[in-house]
Design a protein around this motif. Structure first.
Motif, PDB file in Angstrom:
ATOM      1  N   GLU A  25      -7.637   7.214  -0.738  1.00  0.00           N
ATOM      2  CA  GLU A  25      -7.587   5.854  -0.225  1.00  0.00           C
ATOM      3  C   GLU A  25      -7.312   5.850   1.275  1.00  0.00           C
ATOM      4  N   VAL A  26      -7.799   4.826   1.929  1.00  0.00           N
ATOM      5  CA  VAL A  26      -7.545   4.589   3.349  1.00  0.00           C
ATOM      6  C   VAL A  26      -7.198   3.121   3.508  1.00  0.00           C
ATOM      7  N   ILE A  27      -6.714   2.775   4.700  1.00  0.00           N
ATOM      8  CA  ILE A  27      -6.371   1.387   4.993  1.00  0.00           C
ATOM      9  C   ILE A  27      -7.316   0.870   6.059  1.00  0.00           C
ATOM     10  N   ASP A  28      -8.017  -0.199   5.749  1.00  0.00           N
ATOM     11  CA  ASP A  28      -8.831  -0.902   6.730  1.00  0.00           C
ATOM     12  C   ASP A  28      -7.981  -1.998   7.345  1.00  0.00           C
ATOM     13  N   VAL A  29      -7.728  -1.889   8.630  1.00  0.00           N
ATOM     14  CA  VAL A  29      -6.841  -2.810   9.338  1.00  0.00           C
ATOM     15  C   VAL A  29      -7.668  -3.680  10.267  1.00  0.00           C
ATOM     16  N   ARG A  30      -7.447  -4.988  10.201  1.00  0.00           N
ATOM     17  CA  ARG A  30      -8.078  -5.916  11.138  1.00  0.00           C
ATOM     18  C   ARG A  30      -7.009  -6.426  12.085  1.00  0.00           C
ATOM     19  N   LEU A  31      -7.275  -6.319  13.390  1.00  0.00           N
ATOM     20  CA  LEU A  31      -6.313  -6.739  14.395  1.00  0.00           C
ATOM     21  C   LEU A  31      -6.558  -8.185  14.813  1.00  0.00           C
ATOM     22  N   GLY A  69      -9.832  -9.090  16.484  1.00  0.00           N
ATOM     23  CA  GLY A  69     -11.064  -8.826  15.750  1.00  0.00           C
ATOM     24  C   GLY A  69     -11.406  -7.360  15.596  1.00  0.00           C
ATOM     25  N   ARG A  70     -10.721  -6.479  16.309  1.00  0.00           N
ATOM     26  CA  ARG A  70     -11.003  -5.058  16.164  1.00  0.00           C
ATOM     27  C   ARG A  70     -10.640  -4.571  14.766  1.00  0.00           C
ATOM     28  N   ALA A  71     -11.323  -3.521  14.345  1.00  0.00           N
ATOM     29  CA  ALA A  71     -11.070  -2.944  13.024  1.00  0.00           C
ATOM     30  C   ALA A  71     -10.731  -1.462  13.175  1.00  0.00           C
ATOM     31  N   LEU A  72      -9.768  -1.017  12.413  1.00  0.00           N
ATOM     32  CA  LEU A  72      -9.378   0.386  12.395  1.00  0.00           C
ATOM     33  C   LEU A  72      -9.353   0.868  10.953  1.00  0.00           C
ATOM     34  N   ARG A  73      -9.861   2.054  10.719  1.00  0.00           N
ATOM     35  CA  ARG A  73      -9.726   2.701   9.412  1.00  0.00           C
ATOM     36  C   ARG A  73      -8.790   3.890   9.590  1.00  0.00           C
ATOM     37  N   VAL A  74      -7.656   3.859   8.897  1.00  0.00           N
ATOM     38  CA  VAL A  74      -6.622   4.870   9.090  1.00  0.00           C
ATOM     39  C   VAL A  74      -6.132   5.376   7.744  1.00  0.00           C
ATOM     40  N   ALA A  78      -5.024  -6.396   6.296  1.00  0.00           N
ATOM     41  CA  ALA A  78      -5.243  -5.000   5.916  1.00  0.00           C
ATOM     42  C   ALA A  78      -5.583  -4.939   4.441  1.00  0.00           C
ATOM     43  N   LYS A  79      -6.382  -3.952   4.080  1.00  0.00           N
ATOM     44  CA  LYS A  79      -6.664  -3.719   2.666  1.00  0.00           C
ATOM     45  C   LYS A  79      -6.848  -2.225   2.455  1.00  0.00           C
ATOM     46  N   THR A  80      -6.435  -1.787   1.276  1.00  0.00           N
ATOM     47  CA  THR A  80      -6.576  -0.383   0.909  1.00  0.00           C
ATOM     48  C   THR A  80      -7.877  -0.216   0.141  1.00  0.00           C
ATOM     49  N   THR A  81      -8.731   0.686   0.612  1.00  0.00           N
ATOM     50  CA  THR A  81     -10.038   0.888  -0.006  1.00  0.00           C
ATOM     51  C   THR A  81     -10.288   2.372  -0.214  1.00  0.00           C
ATOM     52  N   SER A  82     -11.379   2.647  -0.926  1.00  0.00           N
ATOM     53  CA  SER A  82     -11.791   4.034  -1.081  1.00  0.00           C
ATOM     54  C   SER A  82     -12.396   4.534   0.218  1.00  0.00           C
ATOM     55  N   SER A 124       0.819  -1.205   0.000  1.00  0.00           N
ATOM     56  CA  SER A 124       0.000   0.000   0.000  1.00  0.00           C
ATOM     57  C   SER A 124       0.856   1.261   0.000  1.00  0.00           C
ATOM     58  N   GLY A 125       0.425   2.248  -0.728  1.00  0.00           N
ATOM     59  CA  GLY A 125       1.091   3.541  -0.701  1.00  0.00           C
ATOM     60  C   GLY A 125       0.909   4.277   0.604  1.00  0.00           C
ATOM     61  N   ARG A 126       0.000   3.801   1.459  1.00  0.00           N
ATOM     62  CA  ARG A 126      -0.226   4.409   2.769  1.00  0.00           C
ATOM     63  C   ARG A 126       0.578   3.735   3.874  1.00  0.00           C
ATOM     64  N   PHE A 127       1.432   2.792   3.504  1.00  0.00           N
ATOM     65  CA  PHE A 127       2.291   2.120   4.476  1.00  0.00           C
ATOM     66  C   PHE A 127       3.655   2.784   4.465  1.00  0.00           C
ATOM     67  N   LEU A 128       4.058   3.362   5.591  1.00  0.00           N
ATOM     68  CA  LEU A 128       5.361   3.998   5.716  1.00  0.00           C
ATOM     69  C   LEU A 128       6.317   2.983   6.326  1.00  0.00           C
ATOM     70  N   ALA A 129       7.078   2.320   5.450  1.00  0.00           N
ATOM     71  CA  ALA A 129       7.964   1.248   5.889  1.00  0.00           C
ATOM     72  C   ALA A 129       9.062   1.753   6.809  1.00  0.00           C
ATOM     73  N   ASP A 130       9.497   2.994   6.601  1.00  0.00           N
ATOM     74  CA  ASP A 130      10.526   3.589   7.451  1.00  0.00           C
ATOM     75  C   ASP A 130      10.122   5.029   7.745  1.00  0.00           C
ATOM     76  N   PRO A 131       9.555   5.292   8.905  1.00  0.00           N
ATOM     77  CA  PRO A 131       9.079   6.653   9.202  1.00  0.00           C
ATOM     78  C   PRO A 131      10.198   7.675   9.312  1.00  0.00           C
TER      79      PRO A 131
END
Length: 513
Positions: A389-395, A398-403, A368-372, A187-194
């Motif tokens: 785009e945003v990232i829907d993350v499943r922990l 079972g919790r879900a985060l949209r970031v 995780a998946k990148t969605t609109s 994903s382009g929203r993943f910062l591999a090295d901040p």
């Protein structure tokens, strides 16, 4: 006497000057090594004729001390951050009215201090030539049978350099990504090295953020990204956060006795520590020492600090199986107490948590998946990097985060076989270096010399800092790195690493210290 021109690098192949030493990496570890080589030369001690400092970036700050954020502070008081172990007040004198010995000053000041100290040392009339090479070493050849300098360093852009010895001061590598699902890594929203230059510019201003990892990097990123209208979520398997330093400096008690301590203990009442009794016994002894210091000195921090000089020796006493268990079960708890943060940083983080701007807890990323960014919380999968785009993350629970972004704050990758660096790959492939059995980094001799594979003679190649983690464990902070840099400078100044070996000595061998 600094020669910054890149064209100067080609001249080494026509030079017959002995004792050409390359320092690969110009961050804190490399700058400290070059600085101490210059310092010893100015003091009349043996020194090389020329030092090659190789790095595409400027000398001094590196990534660790290159940040401009005023709230990114040193995690150690200024009085402990001198570049010279024989002059502990050097950094504080340089600071002047910008900070005192007990202050936690901005990291950018320490980066400037290193750069200015190196420049001043290079300008000394008795200093050897310091040649800056703005390039990257991608491979290395050892030629022990030649009468020419035995090491050839292959550069990414420039001609190769022939030198008598080299120090690998490569600093910390980018965080590992093995924990991240493939869809997240892509994903382009993943910062591999901040810490990569400009990385935080990719974080959307109006979206929540997920930080994976709750260590020192998390603290820096959370303080940089927290703001009204955004929640910064920080998660790790344990949810442990670095503890703060005491508000006022503590007196470190005497180091406990240990069979491998270099000097006799000052306080005979301290319990003896011996890791050869096994990890469970070591755990009990460490807890007893911390509890004793808390009773006597009123603070557990005094106990942790009293153990710092013994950490490497105790680690080396443990068998590999116990070392692996310590890394898996104990290291994170130890590090949160050992590598502490300034009180003001801890207060700012606590205020952000209390205000609901930062959330810290346990958890791991399961998917995780990148969605609109649809109004109904759903939407189709978007192309990587597409606006909106945003990232829907499943922990894992079972919790879900949209970031709007996920930042990799898991810390530097220590396992060399997973490091994406051409020089590391080359050293492992050729056998000039080998991974430490446990804990990451290179396997090294006591003086930091890389141990090769296959029973071959070692190359005149040394390292320091985080690349010795598997052998030393306690090796990533400036107080330890400056001592290693000074030891290497003394060793290389009086060695004959660039001359043919005498009868009965292996090619490229260094005389015993």
């Amino acid at each position: 006497m600094t020669s910054p021109a890149a064209s100067d690098a080609a001249a080494v192949n026509q030079s017959s000057t002995p004792q050409e030493i390359a320092v690969v990496g110009a961050g804190a570890a490399g700058t400290l090594t070059a600085l101490r080589l210059l310092h010893h030369a100015a003091a009349g001690r043996p020194a090389p004729a020329r030092i090659w400092l190789i790095d595409p970036g400027p000398a001094g700050p590196g990534l660790a001390f290159g940040t401009d954020a005023p709230h990114h502070l040193l995690n150690v008081r200024a009085g402990q951050m001198s570049a010279h172990r024989d002059d502990p007040g050097h950094f504080v004198r340089w600071l002047g009215d910008r900070g005192g010995e007990h202050d936690f000053v901005p990291r950018r000041l320490f980066g400037r201090y290193l750069a200015e100290s190196l420049a001043a040392a290079a300008d000394h009339p008795d200093a050897p030539d310091l040649v800056r090479v703005p390039d990257r070493v991608v491979a290395l050849t050892h030629r022990p049978q030649t009468t020419t300098p035995p090491l050839r360093l292959w550069l990414h852009d420039g001609p190769p350099l022939d030198v008598d010895a080299a120090v690998l001061a490569l600093g910390n590598f980018a965080p590992g990504q093995a924990w991240a699902p493939p869809a997240l890594r892509d994903s382009g929203r993943f910062l591999a090295d901040p810490w990569a230059p400009g990385a935080l510019a990719a974080v959307p201003e109006d979206r929540d953020v997920l930080l994976v990892g709750t260590g020192l990097t998390m603290v820096d990123m959370a303080l940089s990204l927290q703001r009204p209208g955004r929640v910064v979520h920080a998660l790790s398997r344990h949810g442990l956060v670095p503890r703060p330093h005491a508000a006022t400096p503590l007196t470190t008690p005497a180091t406990p006795a240990t069979p491998v301590a270099p000097v006799a203990p000052v306080a005979p009442v301290a319990p003896q520590l011996d890791a050869r009794a096994g990890l469970p016994a070591l755990r009990r002894a460490v807890l007893c020492q911390i509890a004793r210091c808390r009773r006597v000195h009123g603070d557990w921090r005094a106990g942790v600090d009293s153990l710092r000089p013994l950490t490497s020796a105790l680690w080396q006493q443990l068998p590999p199986a116990d070392q692996a268990r310590l890394l898996a079960r104990d290291l994170r708890l130890w590090e949160t107490h050992r590598h502490r943060i300034p009180p003001v940083s801890a207060q700012a983080l606590r205020a952000a948590v209390d205000a609901g701007l930062v959330s810290i807890g346990r958890g791991t990323v399961a998917d995780a998946k990148t969605t609109s960014d649809g109004p109904d919380g759903g939407g189709e999968v978007r192309e990587v990097g597409e606006v909106g785009e945003v990232i829907d993350v499943r922990l894992d629970d079972g919790r879900a985060l949209r970031v709007g972004a996920v930042l990799n704050c898991t810390g530097s990758e220590a396992e060399l076989t997973r490091v994406d660096d051409p020089l590391i790959t080359d050293l492992l492939t050729t056998g000039l270096g080998s991974p430490a059995p446990v804990g990451g980094g290179f396997d090294t001799a006591a003086d930091g010399r890389l141990l090769p594979t296959g029973g071959r003679a070692p190359a005149p190649l040394w390292t320091l800092g985080s690349l010795r983690r598997g052998n030393l464990l306690e090796t990533t902070a400036i107080p330890e790195i400056r001592c290693q840099a000074d030891d290497l400078a003394l060793l290389l100044g009086r060695s004959t690493v660039g001359t043919p070996s005498g009868p009965g000595a292996p090619n490229g061998a260094v005389p015993a210290r």
